[in-house]
Motif scaffolding. Structure first.
Motif, PDB file in Angstrom:
ATOM      1  N   HIS A 330      23.134  21.096  37.957  1.00 29.42           N
ATOM      2  CA  HIS A 330      22.552  22.395  37.616  1.00 29.42           C
ATOM      3  C   HIS A 330      21.213  22.222  36.882  1.00 29.42           C
ATOM      4  O   HIS A 330      20.213  22.822  37.244  1.00 29.42           O
ATOM      5  CB  HIS A 330      23.541  23.191  36.760  1.00 29.42           C
ATOM      6  CG  HIS A 330      23.139  24.618  36.608  1.00 29.42           C
ATOM      7  ND1 HIS A 330      23.496  25.585  37.524  1.00 29.42           N
ATOM      8  CD2 HIS A 330      22.367  25.229  35.688  1.00 29.42           C
ATOM      9  CE1 HIS A 330      22.975  26.730  37.162  1.00 29.42           C
ATOM     10  NE2 HIS A 330      22.284  26.553  36.041  1.00 29.42           N
ATOM     11  N   LYS A 331      21.236  21.341  35.883  1.00 28.25           N
ATOM     12  CA  LYS A 331      20.014  21.113  35.097  1.00 28.25           C
ATOM     13  C   LYS A 331      18.898  20.535  35.965  1.00 28.25           C
ATOM     14  O   LYS A 331      17.735  20.926  35.857  1.00 28.25           O
ATOM     15  CB  LYS A 331      20.313  20.145  33.942  1.00 28.25           C
ATOM     16  CG  LYS A 331      20.928  20.853  32.762  1.00 28.25           C
ATOM     17  CD  LYS A 331      21.144  19.896  31.597  1.00 28.25           C
ATOM     18  CE  LYS A 331      22.121  20.492  30.601  1.00 28.25           C
ATOM     19  NZ  LYS A 331      22.988  19.505  29.985  1.00 28.25           N
ATOM     20  N   LEU A 332      19.294  19.608  36.825  1.00 29.08           N
ATOM     21  CA  LEU A 332      18.337  18.944  37.711  1.00 29.08           C
ATOM     22  C   LEU A 332      17.628  19.961  38.608  1.00 29.08           C
ATOM     23  O   LEU A 332      16.393  19.999  38.709  1.00 29.08           O
ATOM     24  CB  LEU A 332      19.111  17.923  38.555  1.00 29.08           C
ATOM     25  CG  LEU A 332      18.361  16.973  39.458  1.00 29.08           C
ATOM     26  CD1 LEU A 332      17.481  16.063  38.628  1.00 29.08           C
ATOM     27  CD2 LEU A 332      19.358  16.119  40.252  1.00 29.08           C
ATOM     28  N   VAL A 333      18.416  20.830  39.245  1.00 29.64           N
ATOM     29  CA  VAL A 333      17.842  21.817  40.171  1.00 29.64           C
ATOM     30  C   VAL A 333      16.972  22.811  39.404  1.00 29.64           C
ATOM     31  O   VAL A 333      15.852  23.127  39.820  1.00 29.64           O
ATOM     32  CB  VAL A 333      18.957  22.538  40.974  1.00 29.64           C
ATOM     33  CG1 VAL A 333      18.366  23.618  41.871  1.00 29.64           C
ATOM     34  CG2 VAL A 333      19.738  21.537  41.809  1.00 29.64           C
ATOM     35  N   GLU A 334      17.476  23.293  38.265  1.00 30.37           N
ATOM     36  CA  GLU A 334      16.721  24.255  37.456  1.00 30.37           C
ATOM     37  C   GLU A 334      15.350  23.701  37.058  1.00 30.37           C
ATOM     38  O   GLU A 334      14.330  24.380  37.130  1.00 30.37           O
ATOM     39  CB  GLU A 334      17.506  24.619  36.187  1.00 30.37           C
ATOM     40  CG  GLU A 334      18.613  25.628  36.416  1.00 30.37           C
ATOM     41  CD  GLU A 334      18.112  26.959  36.978  1.00 30.37           C
ATOM     42  OE1 GLU A 334      17.094  27.464  36.477  1.00 30.37           O
ATOM     43  OE2 GLU A 334      18.729  27.476  37.941  1.00 30.37           O
ATOM     44  N   LYS A 335      15.360  22.442  36.616  1.00 35.33           N
ATOM     45  CA  LYS A 335      14.116  21.815  36.162  1.00 35.33           C
ATOM     46  C   LYS A 335      13.087  21.762  37.302  1.00 35.33           C
ATOM     47  O   LYS A 335      11.903  22.048  37.096  1.00 35.33           O
ATOM     48  CB  LYS A 335      14.439  20.395  35.676  1.00 35.33           C
ATOM     49  CG  LYS A 335      13.309  19.737  34.911  1.00 35.33           C
ATOM     50  CD  LYS A 335      13.745  18.388  34.369  1.00 35.33           C
ATOM     51  CE  LYS A 335      12.550  17.485  34.200  1.00 35.33           C
ATOM     52  NZ  LYS A 335      12.903  16.078  34.200  1.00 35.33           N
ATOM     53  N   GLU A 336      13.553  21.431  38.495  1.00 34.53           N
ATOM     54  CA  GLU A 336      12.633  21.349  39.636  1.00 34.53           C
ATOM     55  C   GLU A 336      12.127  22.735  40.015  1.00 34.53           C
ATOM     56  O   GLU A 336      10.940  22.924  40.255  1.00 34.53           O
ATOM     57  CB  GLU A 336      13.321  20.690  40.843  1.00 34.53           C
ATOM     58  CG  GLU A 336      13.672  19.231  40.652  1.00 34.53           C
ATOM     59  CD  GLU A 336      12.462  18.359  40.335  1.00 34.53           C
ATOM     60  OE1 GLU A 336      11.529  18.311  41.157  1.00 34.53           O
ATOM     61  OE2 GLU A 336      12.449  17.733  39.253  1.00 34.53           O
TER      62      GLU A 336
END
Lengths: 521, 60
Positions: A330-336
């Protein structure tokens, strides 16, 4: 500035030596760019694209070698051309004399207990050498592509009669008795026997098996057309037969494009009666096939490897779309997503492995609810030339237009590097999707090459483009899986555990989570 | 299948790209290299003539 060309008529050198010579002369003083290559139509096209084409090259054709240099002045250009000629004449000097022969017969006289011939010469000549090898009683692995299908059928018929295996043509990989032929990874020994009509498919499943604690007995590459109606699965059937009687093989894993119903029936019947657990991945096959209950169908290369591991070692796996923790994802996708502009919506996949290009088209097609443009498209209407991109595009950079008379992009990353940079400058691109393939035969630092290009593109652009990849390889590979992953991550590239997961992640980023409705239903 | 010894211990003749020969050499001593060149220096006209000659001889 001076562009000069030297044509060596009717001179042939293999494309890898030519790549090495090109690299050497490119580094000489006063040289801006240079290339030594066979004057095929594809190579002429490439020269035009990189600004190294001059009219004089019109005179050369596919049987001629050309040396082109762009230099500060004529003197530097002349010097580089003579250096290239001298390097070419030294050629294979680094090989010890007693190990080098000029004909197959001579080599066989010196190595009478030989049992396998590996052939990597231009396709139009490969059948001649393969037939000689079969006459000498050798099994054959033909790496070369572009071998006429009539020749393939004839060779495989001869092989079958003599009890000799003809792996290929167009077989990128086999692992026989622990030795990798062509592009192959260092895989632990174990009880899974692989039959594959796809080189990169074989590399991905065997690498995942090895990384997750399993191992293989043998991996037999049968060639991309073995399961076609014309060839009829001759080598696949011989391989299954071998594994059936092999005490070291407990699980059989088959990876191939979907065969015709007739061939599929024949293969599944044979597998159904082999007395072992079998995992089958027919890439892109949607309909359910009837098969014996010892046969399990997989939906991606990773899924195929996991299922084979389950039957081999009891490995526990789930059918979830990602193996990484949900919060981390979740964090990975949000950051991108945060770093993208509104108009950045498209995925551009640039692959060195043909099967990865196909697998990603299938997964992306489902998740974006759209057909994907490609030079090797699933639907003909979505064909585009390999040099072009449009909306969501997946390019197989190992396809014919890129490799005729040139080294494969797994060996020579230059063309893909240039393409990565070009795509990252496009306005609507959200995600670049890549494969990094390690192992014998591959470049000694593919992650370093990709990282350099991504860093360069990001330095020259205000816009952020997400770069997602997977690495095919093992901790035992010469390039080392861990080190390559670290290198990519330090360059700000997201590395996923498989091509399937990398593709799903690319879709989530490009659609701002919208694709998740197809993933978690 | 004949010569199943291959699966125990492959003994290899590598024809073509020296690059792949070197990759094999990293894994085994049991490999030799054939430095292959196209017949007739790759001259298609000569190759064609040779092929036709061979076909004629075979017919006889």
């Amino acid at each position: 500035m001076e562009v000069k060309v030297k044509i060596l008529y009717n001179e042939f050198h293999d494309s890898i030596l030519l790549m090495k010579v090109s690299e050497k002369i490119r580094d000489l003083e006063g040289i801006i760019d240079a290339a030594a290559l066979m004057a095929t139509e594809g190579n002429k096209e490439i020269l035009k694209n990189i600004g190294l084409y001059i009219d004089e090259i019109d005179k050369a054709d596919a049987s001629d070698l050309i040396i082109v240099v762009k230099a500060k002045d004529e003197l530097y250009a002349d010097k580089a051309i003579s250096e290239a000629i001298s390097l070419l004449s030294k050629g294979a000097e680094y090989l010890e004399a007693e190990e080098r022969y000029y004909t197959l017969d001579d080599a066989f006289q010196a190595l009478r207990n030989a049992n396998l011939c590996f052939i990597s010469i231009p396709g139009e000549y490969a059948a001649i050498e393969a037939e000689k090898a079969l006459e000498l009683g050798l099994h054959v692995h033909i790496f070369s592509s572009n071998v006429p299908i009539e020749d393939e059928v004839r060779l495989k018929d001869i092989g079958r009669r003599k009890g000799l295996l003809v792996m290929g043509p167009d077989a990128g990989t086999s692992i026989i008795g622990g030795v990798g032929l062509g592009f192959a990874n260092k895989i632990k020994r174990g009880d899974i026997g692989i039959v594959a009509a796809s080189g990169t498919g074989l590399q991905e499943v065997s690498s995942i098996i090895s990384r997750y604690g399993g191992g293989i007995s043998q991996a037999i590459g049968v060639g991309s057309r073995d399961l076609s109606d014309e060839v009829g699965g001759i080598t696949t059937l011989m391989a299954i037969n071998y594994f059936k009687d092999d005490p070291e093989t407990r699980v059989i894993l088959l990876v191939s494009k979907p065969p015709s119903p007739i061939i599929a029936k024949k293969i599944l019947e044979e597998l159904g009666n082999c007395g072992k657990k079998v995992v089958v991945y027919f890439i892109g096959l949607r309909e359910k096939l009837n098969a014996n209950d010892n046969i399990f169908f997989a939906s991606t290369l990773e899924d195929a490897a996991f299922k084979a591991l389950y039957h081999s070692t009891g490995f526990h796996y789930s059918e979830a779309p990602f193996t990484i923790d949900k919060d981390v994802l979740h964090k990975l996708v949000e950051k991108e997503i945060d770093r993208l502009d509104k108009d950045q919506r498209f995925v551009r996949g640039l692959f060195t492995g043909g099967t990865f290009a196909t697998e990603s088209q299938l997964i992306l097609g489902d998740l974006l609810n759209d057909d994907i443009y490609s030079n090797t498209p699933i639907y003909k209407s979505r064909y585009i030339h390999g040099m072009e991109s449009k909306e969501n595009t997946i390019i197989d950079m190992g396809a014919e237009e890129f490799v005729e008379g040139r080294p494969h992009p797994m060996i020579d990353p230059r063309l893909r590097n240039m393409r990565i940079i070009k795509e990252m400058y496009e306005t609507n691109v959200a995600v670049i999707l890549l494969d990094i393939v390690l192992g014998y035969g591959s470049h000694n630092d593919p992650a370093g090459e990709v990282s350099k290009s991504v860093i360069k593109a990001r330095q020259n652009s205000d816009k952020y483009v997400s770069v997602v990849c997977s690495v095919t390889g093992t901790y035992e590979d010469i390039q080392n899986y861990r080190e390559q992953v670290d290198k990519l991550e330090s360059a700000g590239i997201i590395v996923m555990p498989s091509n399937a997961q990398a593709t799903r992640l690319a879709a989530l980023i490009a659609t701002r989570w919208d694709a998740s409705k197809f993933l978690w239903r | 299948m004949k010569r199943n010894k291959m699966f125990k211990k492959p003994i290899i003749i590598s024809v073509g790209a020296s690059y792949f020969y070197q990759a094999l050499r990293l894994q085994t001593d049991m490999v030799v290299h054939v430095e292959w060149r196209p017949p007739a220096g790759g001259d298609r006209e000569v190759i064609d003539i040779l092929r036709k000659l061979k076909e004629k001889l075979n017919k006889k």
